[in-house]
Design an enzyme around this catalytic site. Structure first.
Site, short mmCIF file in Angstrom:
data_model
loop_
_atom_site.label_atom_id
_atom_site.label_comp_id
_atom_site.label_asym_id
_atom_site.label_seq_id
_atom_site.Cartn_x
_atom_site.Cartn_y
_atom_site.Cartn_z
CG HIS A 199 -1.47 1.36 0.96
ND1 HIS A 199 -3.12 1.38 0.97
CD2 HIS A 199 -1.36 2.75 1.85
CE1 HIS A 199 -3.17 2.49 1.14
NE2 HIS A 199 -2.11 3.49 1.97
CD GLU A 200 1.70 3.67 3.57
OE1 GLU A 200 2.61 4.57 2.81
OE2 GLU A 200 1.03 3.59 4.37
CG HIS B 134 0.80 6.53 -0.97
ND1 HIS B 134 -0.70 6.61 -1.40
CD2 HIS B 134 0.49 5.89 0.67
CE1 HIS B 134 -1.42 6.15 -0.95
NE2 HIS B 134 -1.16 6.07 0.68
CD GLU C 105 -4.42 6.88 1.84
OE1 GLU C 105 -4.03 5.91 2.05
OE2 GLU C 105 -3.84 7.60 1.83
#
EC number: 3.4.24.-
Length: 1019
Positions: free
Chosen positions: A935-936, A939, A983
């Site tokens: 997930h990170e 980003h 997100e």
């Protein structure tokens, strides 16, 4: 070659016992203990074996009066032979101390030690003190290494060869030193100059030479590939492949693929693969020589000179040498035919000096079947495990274990199911006996596959007395209570129970009895859900409680035909009687709420699998049905409350009885209407009060109205006037006067008439106060305790009036001032403008805090770089669409208010909150934590593809605060990644990764192919 300048001697101990050497054969090689066989002679014919056997000895080869070669060792074999004229013959075997390791075998465990450390400990144990390690490369610790019954020498060689270690011996007069190294090229070279080659016949050379040289090349394995598996990194195959050197004269396609590679860390994979390949190619280039230069020693390189082929005049390293020599006694001591003089020669195998020669790897011992062990842990503990549910055990064969948490490494436990955050979990507890098997028979890969009962761990129920009981019964941690799932298969009395000793809580099904071990007395049939504590039944989509018969589940579980019919009949009756009352001046009846509830019960099961063709279901209502009746009783109080309507309908009679009071209060109207019978209101003992405190009372009858007082009086009072009327005549009492009027006769009949002066009688009229009708609502969370401050609301009154506002700090609305009680509806609402404002403020604050970082960029040296495993993990999702060299993982907050369990990735670096720090390699974490990492990394991918993650993220967090979850998403046809917020994008990519690893790539693609069709090259 016979040489008069050669001499061989041998002494035992400190030189106190010397022998004459008759013959010797010395066989020595890299990575092997040497063997020196000696035939000896002595003038002593009764040597004490104790003086020789297992004692140190030194063999010396003398040349030109100087020692040219020592061989020091320990006597392993000693034989006394025949005796001659004056001498007795003996035979003796000299070996290194290392050979003694072959005499010992063991079962034991080494934990968290590197192979050099294990070898050093092993040799120290056998008092091999003349030992030298030359280590040039890193050797990772082995978490778990077992000696499974093999000899100490086999263990030594197996571990050394796996790690690419070679050993040889260095000698002097008083000792032999074992030298072990992971690099051969840098080891010793012989002294005394080059070794000479001469093709002259044996014995014709005045100095030691090699007189035979045969060079060979052999086609061998060209490539070595290995894989292994680690449960900590299941998606990484740990494949390593290497090509051999000097392949110019053979094909390069001869690959050897081995699985498993016997390594659990990728860092050990390459050296393991390299060592195995070198072992397979150990004789790809080899020379066989013979001669009489005693300086040739395995492991010691030398330069060759004098060979007619120039490229053979190079540096070579012996890997195996066999020395032979004879030294015969004089004729006066032996027979006349005894040979005389001294001779010595050698045969050797050589490899080029630059070849990193390695021995062939030895197979690990295989454990052919499972073993028994006992789960162990710290003193005073009952359950001891790690994050993977692994346990530690004590094996019966382990003499060194102390039955504690250090007995073994963590050992995996097989469970019935093992999914991604789902499955079966039952941790073996300390003291339990378990069955340990071995993956691929490898003694270093134990796995717990089962558990067994034994004398100290008895079954839950005595056997065979209760053999019909099947159970899963646990034990309270550091307590004596239990939880249990029990199945009783007693003939004609089958039952099942789910039980907890806490509160004696249980669900019993079937033939109910008291516990079988306590006699099993019957206690009912059917089911019982009971507890000594609190209980609750919840169903979010509706609940049916019914005693309607449904044999063998012959219909749907929400079959509610009877209750729906009864409710429909009640609705029809209520509507008919209510409408009739309304038509005859009664209070109007509102049947809509009752109809809504009846429809909710009717639609209760819609949308379920047996009613899927209907609507999506009604409201979450509770339906009670009892064909023989429903009784509710309590020795205390009973409260029935409804936020809107209570409709009570009986097709026959409704009877309300109270031992003391019946109190009926209404905020508006009360209507009593008896359609066909009487309406009686009677007070048997006390007074009866009928009031209209702000309006009128009307007594109306189609026929008569009778007012009577059986014992005292009838008092009629009024503030303004009293008027009696009948047939046009009237009597009015007003203002202290009486007025009579009539269209006919006025007849007064009395026994006596008295006319006196004026008089009056006053009566106190009742006073009626106006009740308190102002109200303030308080909004609270679902827990009923926590107030909801600063929440916009809308209040809609029954008359349509709308009032808007924002709750105060206690969650209260403004005070509502009304003349009478009203029904009101309160709604909470969200507004877009505050969200936009807060989002703007959050973005501005975030920008202000990080303006320096935005202008100058993050510190490229801060934190740590991605590990090899993390890069491999990320590449499985993002491929080469990320520049991984610029990514840094930083154990620090990006902003002061970053939460302890929050991660931020606003600028291509990832910042971990306090509770998520200290992870050395995210690819070794659990699958769910790997999902957080992915997930990170999404980003990071967004940042590198031009998204201002900082400002967009600040806006998103503001919406999260005001409007709710900004992470939740729903995949919709036609939408790609760009149609979701940042997100949601992170969660989509994370979920793709999780599904791919749990269910396979095909499953992941079938779900996410549409939304990720442009990913990872773009949106």
């Amino acid at each position: 070659m016979r040489q008069r300048d050669l001499k061989f001697t041998f002494v035992v101990g400190e030189g106190k016992l010397a022998f004459d050497v008759v013959e010797f054969e010395l066989e020595e090689a890299l990575c092997e203990p040497f063997r020196l066989n000696l035939k000896l002679a002595s003038d002593k014919n009764a040597i004490d074996f104790k003086q020789v056997l297992d004692q140190p000895g030194t063999f010396t080869l003398w040349q030109d009066g100087r020692p040219a070669r020592y061989v020091h060792g320990i006597v392993s074999h000693f034989t006394q032979g025949s005796s001659g004229f004056r001498r007795t013959r003996y035979e003796l075997l000299l070996e290194p101390q290392l050979a003694r390791l072959e005499l010992c075998c063991n079962w034991r465990i080494f934990q968290e030690k590197s192979v050099p450390e294990i070898l050093q400990a092993l040799l120290k144990e056998h008092r091999v003190l003349d030992y030298e390690q030359r280590i040039y490369h890193e050797h990772l610790p082995r978490e778990y290494c077992v000696q499974a019954g093999d000899s100490d020498h086999y263990l030594h060689d197996r571990l050394a060869f796996e790690e690419g270690l070679v050993y040889y011996f260095r000698f002097d007069e008083h000792r032999h030193t074992l030298v072990c190294s992971d690099r051969l090229y840098v080891q010793e070279r012989i002294a005394g100059g080059p070794v000479l080659f001469s093709a002259q016949p044996e014995g014709d050379n005045p100095q030691p030479v090699l007189h035979s040289f045969r060079y060979s090349e052999n086609v061998r394995t060209a490539r070595q590939t290995q894989r292994d598996y680690s449960f900590k990194r299941p998606t990484y195959d740990q494949e390593h492949h290497l090509a051999g050197e000097a392949l110019e004269h053979q094909g390069s396609s001869y690959e050897r693929y081995d699985y498993p590679g016997r390594y659990k860390r990728s860092g050990a994979g390459r050296p393991f693969t390299e060592s195995r390949l070198r072992g397979h190619r150990r004789d790809a280039r080899v020379a066989s020589v013979s001669g009489d230069d005693p300086r040739l020693i395995p492991g010691h390189a030398f330069a060759l000179e004098g060979h007619p082929r120039a490229d053979f005049n190079a540096w070579w390293r012996p890997v195996r040498v066999v020395h032979r020599g004879t030294q015969y006694a004089g004729q006066e001591e032996e027979s006349a035919d005894a040979p005389l003089g001294v001779s010595y020669d050698l045969r050797a195998e050589l490899v080029p000096e630059d070849v990193e020669w390695r021995p062939a790897p030895l197979p690990r011992p295989r454990i052919d079947g499972p073993q028994i062990a006992t789960v162990v842990g710290p003193a005073g503990e009952e359950i001891h495990c790690d994050e993977w549910g692994r346990v530690k055990v004590q094996f019966p064969w382990d003499r060194e274990g102390r039955h504690d948490e250090f007995s073994t490494c963590w050992i995996r436990v097989a469970q019935n199911w093992a999914g991604a955050d789902w499955g079966h979990m039952a941790i073996p507890r300390i003291g339990q006996e378990v069955i340990v098997d071995y993956l691929d028979g490898d003694c270093d890969q134990p796995i717990v596959t089962g558990r067994t009962y034994r004398a100290t761990n008895r079954p839950p129920y005595a056997l065979p007395d209760h053999k019909i009981l099947s159970t899963i019964k646990s034990k309270e941690y550091k307590g004596s209570r239990a939880n249990e799932l029990r199945i009783d298969d007693t003939t004609a009395q089958i039952s099942a129970a789910l039980m907890s000793d806490h509160g004696a809580s249980a669900l019993h099904l079937g033939y109910l009895t008291h516990p079988r071990p306590e006699g099993g007395k019957p206690r009912g049939e059917g089911f019982e859900l009971r507890t000594d504590e609190h209980g609750a039944v919840r169903a979010a989509k509706g609940l049916l409680l019914s005693t309607e018969e449904q044999l063998r589940a012959g219909a749907g579980h929400l079959d509610r035909g009877v209750v729906v019919q009864v409710l429909e009949a009640a609705l029809e009756l209520a509507r008919e009687l209510g409408d009739y009352a309304g038509e005859h001046q009664g209070v109007g009846h509102d049947a809509a709420p009752q109809q809504t509830l009846q429809e909710a019960v009717r639609d209760l099961g819609h949308g379920a699998n047996d009613e899927s063709g209907k609507s999506n279901g009604g409201k979450p209502a509770i339906a009670l049905s009892g064909p023989a009746g429903i009784a509710a009783a309590t020795p205390a109080s009973l409260t029935l409350a409804a936020g809107e309507h209570v409709d009570s309908v009986a097709r026959q009679n409704q009877q309300v009885t109270a031992g003391q009071k019946v109190v009926i209060n209404a905020g508006s109207d009360i209507g009593l209407f008896a359609q066909g019978g009487e309406l009686r209101q009677i007070t048997h003992q006390g007074p009866m009060l009928l009031q209209a405190q702000k309006n009128d009372i009307r007594l109306e009858a189609k026929q008569s109205v009778e007012v009577s007082a059986s014992q005292q009086h009838v008092l009629v009072t009024a503030k303004e006037h009293i008027t009696l009327m009948c047939g046009g005549a009237y009597l009015t009492l007003k203002g202290g006067n009486i007025e009579l009027g009539m269209p006919g006769n006025f007849v007064v009949k009395a026994a006596k008439h008295s006319h006196v002066g004026a008089a009056s009688l006053e009566a106190e009229l009742p006073q009626f106060e106006v009740g308190e009708t102002q109200r303030r609502f308080v909004l609270k969370q679902l827990d009923g305790q926590t107030a909801m401050p600063n929440v916009p609301y809308t209040i809609t009154m029954a008359n349509g009036e709308v009032i808007e506002g924002v709750t105060d700090a206690e969650g209260a609305t403004q005070l509502l001032q009304k003349d009478a009680m009203n029904i009101a509806k309160v709604d909470m609402k969200h507004t877009k403008s505050p969200a936009s404002a807060v989002a703007g403020i959050a973005a501005a604050v975030g920008a202000a805090v990080a303006v320096g970082k935005l202008l100058g960029g993050p510190d490229a040296e801060a934190g740590r770089a991605l590990s090899e495993g993390e890069i491999s993990l990320a590449k499985g999702v993002f491929g080469d669409s990320i520049d991984y060299s610029t990514v840094r993982l930083r154990d620090e907050d990006y902003v002061p208010w970053q939460g302890k369990d929050y991660v931020m990735a606003p600028n291509g670096h990832i910042y971990f909150g306090e509770e998520l720090r200290g992870v050395a390699d995210w690819s070794l974490e659990s699958l769910q934590r790997q999902g957080l990492f992915i997930h990170e990394m999404t980003h990071v991918w967004q940042h590198q593809h031009g998204v201002n993650v900082l400002l967009v993220g600040a806006y998103q967090q503001a919406r999260q605060f005001l409007l709710g979850d900004q992470y939740a998403y729903r995949l919709e046809p036609g939408k790609t990644l760009k149609d979701y917020n940042i997100e949601q994008q992170g969660d989509i990519v994370r979920d793709y990764f999780l599904e791919k690893n749990e269910f396979g790539e095909a499953s992941a693609n079938s779900r996410f192919a549409g939304v990720l069709k442009n990913f990872p090259t773009g949106y």
